[in-house]
Write an enzyme that holds these catalytic residues in place. Structure first.
Site, PDB file in Angstrom:
ATOM      1  N   ASP A 104       0.851  -1.194   0.000  1.00  0.00           N
ATOM      2  CA  ASP A 104       0.000   0.000   0.000  1.00  0.00           C
ATOM      3  C   ASP A 104       0.883   1.240   0.000  1.00  0.00           C
ATOM      4  O   ASP A 104       1.292   1.734   1.055  1.00  0.00           O
ATOM      5  CB  ASP A 104      -0.901   0.000   1.235  1.00  0.00           C
ATOM      6  N   ASN A 121       0.689   4.485   2.524  1.00  0.00           N
ATOM      7  CA  ASN A 121       1.175   4.639   3.897  1.00  0.00           C
ATOM      8  C   ASN A 121       2.699   4.758   3.974  1.00  0.00           C
ATOM      9  O   ASN A 121       3.278   4.719   5.054  1.00  0.00           O
ATOM     10  CB  ASN A 121       0.694   3.481   4.776  1.00  0.00           C
ATOM     11  N   ASP A 153       4.886  -3.232   4.284  1.00  0.00           N
ATOM     12  CA  ASP A 153       3.767  -3.047   5.212  1.00  0.00           C
ATOM     13  C   ASP A 153       2.978  -4.339   5.391  1.00  0.00           C
ATOM     14  O   ASP A 153       3.297  -5.382   4.798  1.00  0.00           O
ATOM     15  CB  ASP A 153       2.860  -1.913   4.719  1.00  0.00           C
ATOM     16  N   ASP A 185      14.476  -9.646  22.515  1.00  0.00           N
ATOM     17  CA  ASP A 185      15.708  -8.977  22.114  1.00  0.00           C
ATOM     18  C   ASP A 185      16.593  -8.726  23.340  1.00  0.00           C
ATOM     19  O   ASP A 185      16.099  -8.358  24.410  1.00  0.00           O
ATOM     20  CB  ASP A 185      15.358  -7.644  21.437  1.00  0.00           C
ATOM     21  N   GLU A 198      17.109 -14.032  21.979  1.00  0.00           N
ATOM     22  CA  GLU A 198      18.343 -13.753  21.262  1.00  0.00           C
ATOM     23  C   GLU A 198      19.523 -14.036  22.194  1.00  0.00           C
ATOM     24  O   GLU A 198      20.018 -13.147  22.877  1.00  0.00           O
ATOM     25  CB  GLU A 198      18.383 -12.293  20.783  1.00  0.00           C
TER      26      GLU A 198
END
Length: 857
Positions: free
Chosen positions: A325, A328, A367, A552, A581
């Protein structure tokens, strides 16, 4: 039932290339001290146990604990003296220069930069701290002023860290300085320094259920003839060799705890018992002097989501996957098909260069719409689980600098909808939180993905945020008076200073305590965010939410936080998947209290070193040893769901690793920093061939393979930023640079066939594992994956020549095999051997139905 990974008989549980005892104790046997011991055989869960009633405990003279006075060669910055209990009192020294504060961080304190402060009482510029360390090898760094991490300048021994630098290494005691055992079987001497059993670690003790216990014991290699485990007022079970290396040998057995108030195995709950290890060599029979206790009341039985064993993961950086899209798109946005190294008209005008500026600020417009459009592509590829890099509102393309955990970035959905709600919400009151159109677009995507059979997990970045986060903005504005003043690691209010992750000011970190986050409000906020995305409508049914989390830098948050957070996650959805991680060995993370799995970089590193390296090529026997060590260290429930990646957004691309061999994994792969000679061009066919062999190993080894987006499309590139180029799509051709057109078609076809192979054979997903051949001369590795339905033999040849190999098969194997992957020129079976020709840099997969192999599940 739990699956094991090794040879198995009807009497002894399976191991990892195990060597069974020559005999099982039966009838009557006389102990070394002349006691008459009556033995009764009890068979349960495939085990043979010998019941022993002894007059004393432990039932053999104890081995005296070793005493050492020489720690071995130390760096000039460390002094050490042994104290009672075998520990060493170590004093570290450091010349601080202009630093105002110095701390010591290492594996011994969870790398906590605040727990060990150095002092300079006489003001001579040399700072000191004394800590108590056990014998062995320790890694450490000094931390200056709370933000600069440096290795010990006076210690020449170092090992790579996970950030492109090095940790200093300290060796304490004789064992730490040994590379191989000097012991000899039959000399009647047992070296106490080599004896080890740590019941708090999964390597040494695993609860398989409340009454069944897997035990391991370590000795020096070639030091003892037999090891047994004795349960007080219960059975003595002979252990078998499960792993023999140049320095240590590991012995393994399963025991069944006696039931409460009983001396036989019944259906009543098992009771707390004491156990000891008995060692025999020559005419000497002794016991480990340390006593051990097994208490089922405190047992942690590791369990993981069943679906994750069958996952084929696909990692996606959403901004770089597909632009569905354009309305955006962030502005300015690059043309998707533009040549990577060519600047757009607006790039470089302010004096920035490619690597020092504008490439890190690029946006391409990927997106949610684009991802949903390509779910059919992923379905056709054969993957069924998606890991999305961060998608929450953030400035960057990678989104690790979260502006707000409450909302998906509006450039992934409806542009501008974030600004319309952010001023109406209170971060401390979940009742005020709203759903933007983009948030609801993500939830619609989840439903479509779930309906198509995909699982979806999100990247949870809960250690730090971006500077535009409302809480941090409030702290900057109101200083100590802010409602969020205790959220962040502020080092000075006037002038305003704070700690950022890895020294980056754009990533302010949350302040920590020994229990996790220092701020209870910050913890409650993250817990509420967790609930929001796992059960969006709050009705108790998590089917409309995400299927789990990838965490993370979780090592930057103290462990108690994750223990509590896991309880929350599993209370919302018991089948949610939690992975982290973790780049190093992950033993402590996979004990049933924190994670289900980790990103398995410890699989990636030896796989690349064996298949892709040329001059520094790892031998196949070393590969086999390293992977066996991992299988031993982790519970089976975790091993089967490990995310077996080979590259990611934090490494160079797989095929570029093959083009640039002979480096340590994830080292010397950034042309802008540490390797100007790194070849960043499109790799030749030979590199793609090696990459495909790595992919075949991923699809056939124990654990869940994970593909980094575009590897199957032939994408290449050095580490960040080039590993994050936009995905190649054939319908967008032509690209500005012709050689970047979609893909080598045979490369994509190979991935499809390899993934289909895994999906078609249950033994490759949940079957046992056993090494059949690790031939360094031929450079060929063969292993067996087996379950009750089928046996699958995988043969991988990493050499440049075709190989004729003879593969020994376990007793009872069927003699009729069929090729299910690869072309078989010659295939013969003779007795317990399989003879086959394997192409250069290639592999074969053979399968047969039925048979007598019992995988132990």
């Amino acid at each position: 039932m739990t699956a094991y990974y090794g040879c198995r008989s009807r009497t002894v549980p399976s191991g990892f290339g195990c060597r069974h005892p020559a005999t099982i104790l039966r009838g009557r046997r006389r102990a070394a001290r002349g006691l008459l011991i009556t033995a009764t055989v009890i068979i349960s869960f495939g085990m043979v146990q010998t019941r022993v009633y002894a007059d004393s405990w432990p039932p053999a003279p104890p081995i005296e604990a070793p005493v050492e006075h020489d720690p071995g060669k130390l760096p000039d910055s460390v002094a050490a003296k042994q104290v009672s209990g075998g520990s060493w009192r170590c004093t570290f020294s450091f010349r601080a220069g202009s630093a105002q504060a110095v701390t010591l961080a290492g594996g011994f304190n969870g790398w906590n930069p605040d727990s060990r402060s150095l002092r300079d009482p006489d003001g001579d510029g040399t700072w000191n701290v004394t800590v108590l360390l056990g014998p062995g090898k320790h890694q450490y760094k000094f931390v200056l002023d709370g933000r600069t991490w440096v290795p010990d300048p006076l210690n020449p021994d170092h090992v790579p860290d996970t950030f492109g630098g090095h940790n200093s290494a300290l060796k304490l005691g004789r064992l730490a300085h040994m590379n191989e055992s000097t012991a000899a079987v039959g000399d009647g001497r047992i070296d106490a320094l080599g004896l080890e059993h740590h019941p708090e670690t999964m390597l040494y003790r695993q609860w398989l259920d409340k009454g069944r216990l897997l035990l391991r014991y370590r000795t020096l290699s070639h030091d003892v003839r037999q090891v047994s485990v004795a349960v007080r007022n219960g059975p003595t079970v002979p252990m078998y060799v499960v792993r023999e290396g140049p320095l240590f040998t590991f012995h393994e057995a399963q025991i069944m705890l006696p039931a409460t108030g009983q001396t036989t195995v019944t259906s009543t709950p098992p009771r707390r018992v004491e156990y000891a290890f008995i060692l025999v060599d020559g005419d000497r029979r002794q016991s480990d002097a340390r006593g051990y206790v097994a208490d089922p009341a405190s047992a942690r039985v590791m369990s993981t989501p069943e679906w994750a064993k069958h996952a084929v993961w696909y990692q996606i950086m959403l901004e770089r996957f597909r632009n569905g899209d354009p309305a955006n798109d962030p502005q300015p946005a690059r043309l998707w098909t533009s040549e990577w190294f060519t600047p757009s008209p607006w790039e470089g005008r302010d004096g920035q260069t490619f690597y020092h500026g504008y490439v890190y600020n690029r946006h391409y417009g990927g997106d949610l719409e684009g991802l949903e459009q390509q779910l059919s592509y992923l379905k056709d590829l054969g993957v069924n689980a998606i890991y999305l890099n961060p998608i929450f509102k953030a400035e960057s393309h990678h989104k690790y600098d979260a502006t707000n955990y409450l909302h998906v970035d509006d450039h992934f959905g409806t542009k501008g909808d974030y600004a319309a709600v952010v001023g109406k919400e209170d971060l401390l009151d979940a009742a005020t939180w709203q759903w933007t159109q983009t948030d609801r677009r993500f939830l619609r995507f989840l439903k479509v993905a779930h309906d198509m059979g995909f699982r979806v997990i999100l990247d949870g970045v809960f250690n730090h945020v971006g500077t535009r986060h409302p809480a941090f903005q409030d702290v900057k504005k109101n200083r100590e008076k802010s409602r969020f003043a205790d959220w962040f690691d502020v080092t000075s209010w006037e002038p305003f200073r704070y700690n950022g992750w890895a020294g980056f000011g754009g990533l302010p970190v949350f302040k920590k305590s020994a229990d996790g986050l220092a701020s209870e409000a910050a913890k409650r906020h993250i817990f509420a965010v967790t609930r929001r995305w796992m059960d969006p409508n709050g009705d108790g049914d998590p089917s409309d939410g995400i299927d789990g989390w990838r965490l993370d830098v979780p090592g930057d948050i103290p462990a108690p936080f994750w223990v509590e957070w896991r309880r929350l996650v599993k209370s919302i959805n018991p089948q949610a998947f939690i992975t982290g991680e973790i780049w190093d060995r992950a033993d402590s993370w996979l004990d049933g209290r924190r994670f289900d799995a980790v990103m398995n970089y410890q699989f990636a590193a030896p796989a690349i070193a064996w298949i892709c390296n040329r001059k520094r090529k790892m031998t196949v026997s070393e590969l086999d040893r390293r992977l066996a060590d991992l299988r031993m260290a982790y519970p089976a429930a975790a091993t089967y769901v490990m995310q077996n990646l080979v590259d990611s957004h934090d490494t160079d691309r797989l095929v570029s690793m093959a083009l640039n061999p002979d480096r340590d994994y994830d080292r010397m792969n950034r042309p802008q920093n540490d390797n100007p000679n790194y070849d960043n061009s499109k790799p030749p066919p030979a590199a793609y061939q090696r990459a495909r062999l790595v992919a075949l190993l991923q699809m056939t080894y124990v654990g869940a393979p994970m593909i980094y987006y575009g590897d199957e499309a032939g994408m290449w590139g050095a580490d960040d930023p080039t590993d994050r180029k936009p995905m190649l799509w054939s319908d967008l051709e032509p690209y500005d640079k012709p050689d970047e057109n979609f893909v080598l078609r045979d490369h994509l076809d190979f991935y499809k066939r390899a993934i289909s192979l895994r999906n078609a054979h249950s033994a490759l997903r949940t079957g046992s594992f056993q090494t059949l051949l690790a031939d360094d001369g031929a450079d060929v590795w063969a292993f067996l994956r087996a379950d009750r339905k089928e046996q699958v033999v995988v043969v991988i040849n990493a050499s440049d020549s075709a190989r004729e190999v003879r593969i020994p098969l376990p007793a009872g194997q069927p003699r009729t095999w069929r090729a299910v992957f690869g072309t078989v020129d010659t295939l013969k079976t003779s007795g317990a051997q399989l003879s086959v020709r394997v192409p250069a840099v290639g592999g074969l997969v053979l399968a047969t139905r039925g048979g007598t192999i019992d995988p132990g599940r």
